[in-house]
Motif scaffolding. Sequence first.
Motif, PDB file in Angstrom:
ATOM      1  N   ASN A 198      26.500 -10.830 -14.337  1.00  0.00           N
ATOM      2  CA  ASN A 198      26.207  -9.839 -15.370  1.00  0.00           C
ATOM      3  C   ASN A 198      25.235 -10.388 -16.412  1.00  0.00           C
ATOM      4  O   ASN A 198      24.270  -9.721 -16.815  1.00  0.00           O
TER       5      ASN A 198
ATOM      6  N   ILE B 283      26.463  -6.359 -11.508  1.00  0.00           N
ATOM      7  CA  ILE B 283      26.500  -4.952 -11.922  1.00  0.00           C
ATOM      8  C   ILE B 283      27.917  -4.392 -11.776  1.00  0.00           C
ATOM      9  O   ILE B 283      28.302  -3.454 -12.483  1.00  0.00           O
ATOM     10  N   ASN B 284      28.708  -4.978 -10.874  1.00  0.00           N
ATOM     11  CA  ASN B 284      30.088  -4.508 -10.685  1.00  0.00           C
ATOM     12  C   ASN B 284      30.941  -4.678 -11.933  1.00  0.00           C
ATOM     13  O   ASN B 284      31.981  -4.042 -12.077  1.00  0.00           O
TER      14      ASN B 284
ATOM     15  N   ASP C  24      30.151   2.370 -16.125  1.00  0.00           N
ATOM     16  CA  ASP C  24      29.251   3.282 -15.408  1.00  0.00           C
ATOM     17  C   ASP C  24      27.971   3.608 -16.180  1.00  0.00           C
ATOM     18  O   ASP C  24      26.891   3.689 -15.596  1.00  0.00           O
TER      19      ASP C  24
ATOM     20  N   VAL D 108      25.071   1.121 -15.572  1.00  0.00           N
ATOM     21  CA  VAL D 108      24.662   0.716 -14.227  1.00  0.00           C
ATOM     22  C   VAL D 108      23.216   1.100 -13.911  1.00  0.00           C
ATOM     23  O   VAL D 108      22.448   0.290 -13.383  1.00  0.00           O
TER      24      VAL D 108
ATOM     25  N   HIS E 243      20.467  -1.682 -12.867  1.00  0.00           N
ATOM     26  CA  HIS E 243      19.934  -1.722 -11.509  1.00  0.00           C
ATOM     27  C   HIS E 243      18.420  -1.518 -11.520  1.00  0.00           C
ATOM     28  O   HIS E 243      17.685  -2.170 -10.759  1.00  0.00           O
TER      29      HIS E 243
ATOM     30  N   ARG F 197      26.714   0.202  -5.597  1.00  0.00           N
ATOM     31  CA  ARG F 197      27.908   0.628  -6.323  1.00  0.00           C
ATOM     32  C   ARG F 197      27.852   2.118  -6.643  1.00  0.00           C
ATOM     33  O   ARG F 197      26.820   2.628  -7.090  1.00  0.00           O
TER      34      ARG F 197
ATOM     35  N   TYR G 222      28.768   5.147  -9.029  1.00  0.00           N
ATOM     36  CA  TYR G 222      29.045   5.250 -10.464  1.00  0.00           C
ATOM     37  C   TYR G 222      28.750   6.656 -10.961  1.00  0.00           C
ATOM     38  O   TYR G 222      28.000   7.411 -10.330  1.00  0.00           O
TER      39      TYR G 222
END
Length: 364
Positions: free
Chosen positions: A45, A87-88, A92, A95, A99, A122, A124
Amino acid sequence: MSKENWDIQFIKPCRFPEEEHRLLTPEYTLQSISKGKIVQINLDNCSIQRMENLAEDATIEDVKAVGLLPLFEILQKGMVSLTCIGINEMPDWRVRSAHAAYERFCRKFWPGHQDDKDATYRQYDPECKERKVKFGDLSKGARCVYGGAYVSVLQIQNIHHSYPETTPEKRFEIYLHSMIGLLGIVSGFELEIAKWAFWKLNKKEINQLVPTVKQRRKDIRENFAKIKNSIPKCREFAFDAAMDLHWLSGANLSEDLGHDIVINGARLKLDNWCGTNDHKLYRISRDIHSTYYDNSTMKRLAITRERELVSNLYWRNVDGISKGILSYRYHSGYSGVEELLVKIDKAVSHVEAELAKKFDEVLA
């Protein structure tokens, strides 16, 4: 902050028992290719956030300024695979931007790269306004993956609040027995963190520590054992810590599972590394890491014990407690880990209820 504590660092979470910290260089990545492997760097992150600070017209000097020049140099001179697993960790609403920043960085500073046709993305909800990720809102699969570490960090918080008058050794023993009772499994990495979390020292004793021990104690407490005083803050801290633990262990699990990737028609095994601008995590991983044993990355842990720790009564006691209990479990044979998600969800509810009593809060 000095450059030494700013630039991205690369971690090999599993090394051979007597091996020194392994350095990731462009030359290493090319040697891996010749052995039928490809280095995969899993970005956390923190490093992805650095990418968000780079505009469309960013230059190499800008990349250097945000601490990502070592990554840029490996991408230019070596041959690697790259993932934005960090990013996980994000809620939300963050994201899409994160990305996009990652894709922009790759497009500008990694010319010629190709997206993996089997890449996953992912899911979201961009309209979600929750500022923080909540463990209870995760999917069943995600709760199963992160749950063990989440319960572990939450339980460290709980024991600190529930047993304030108990000796540090007794707190550690309560932690170990409670994790066995709650989940039926014990992670070596989390067990080592708990030993550091419950080690109680006054200011004079802290100042007398040798520099390596003093730094490791500070890093572990900051990253995994900082005491919080409300349910939301305990949840948030435990989730962030669980993501860090999974980020390190997930790279090892990927190798154990034999994951591979097809590059230009050739199928290559993954040699997993982690990339982070969080130097606390980097230092911790140098001193506590998995080691290869019985063709697995997950069965043994290498830990650092300076002479002053070996002779310290607390450390002799907690090492003895864990060795005795884990040896008994090993020789008795482990029971199967059935219904792990059920155990995780029950454990989270139980530990949060215990914490709520201490904070006199109503669980939301």
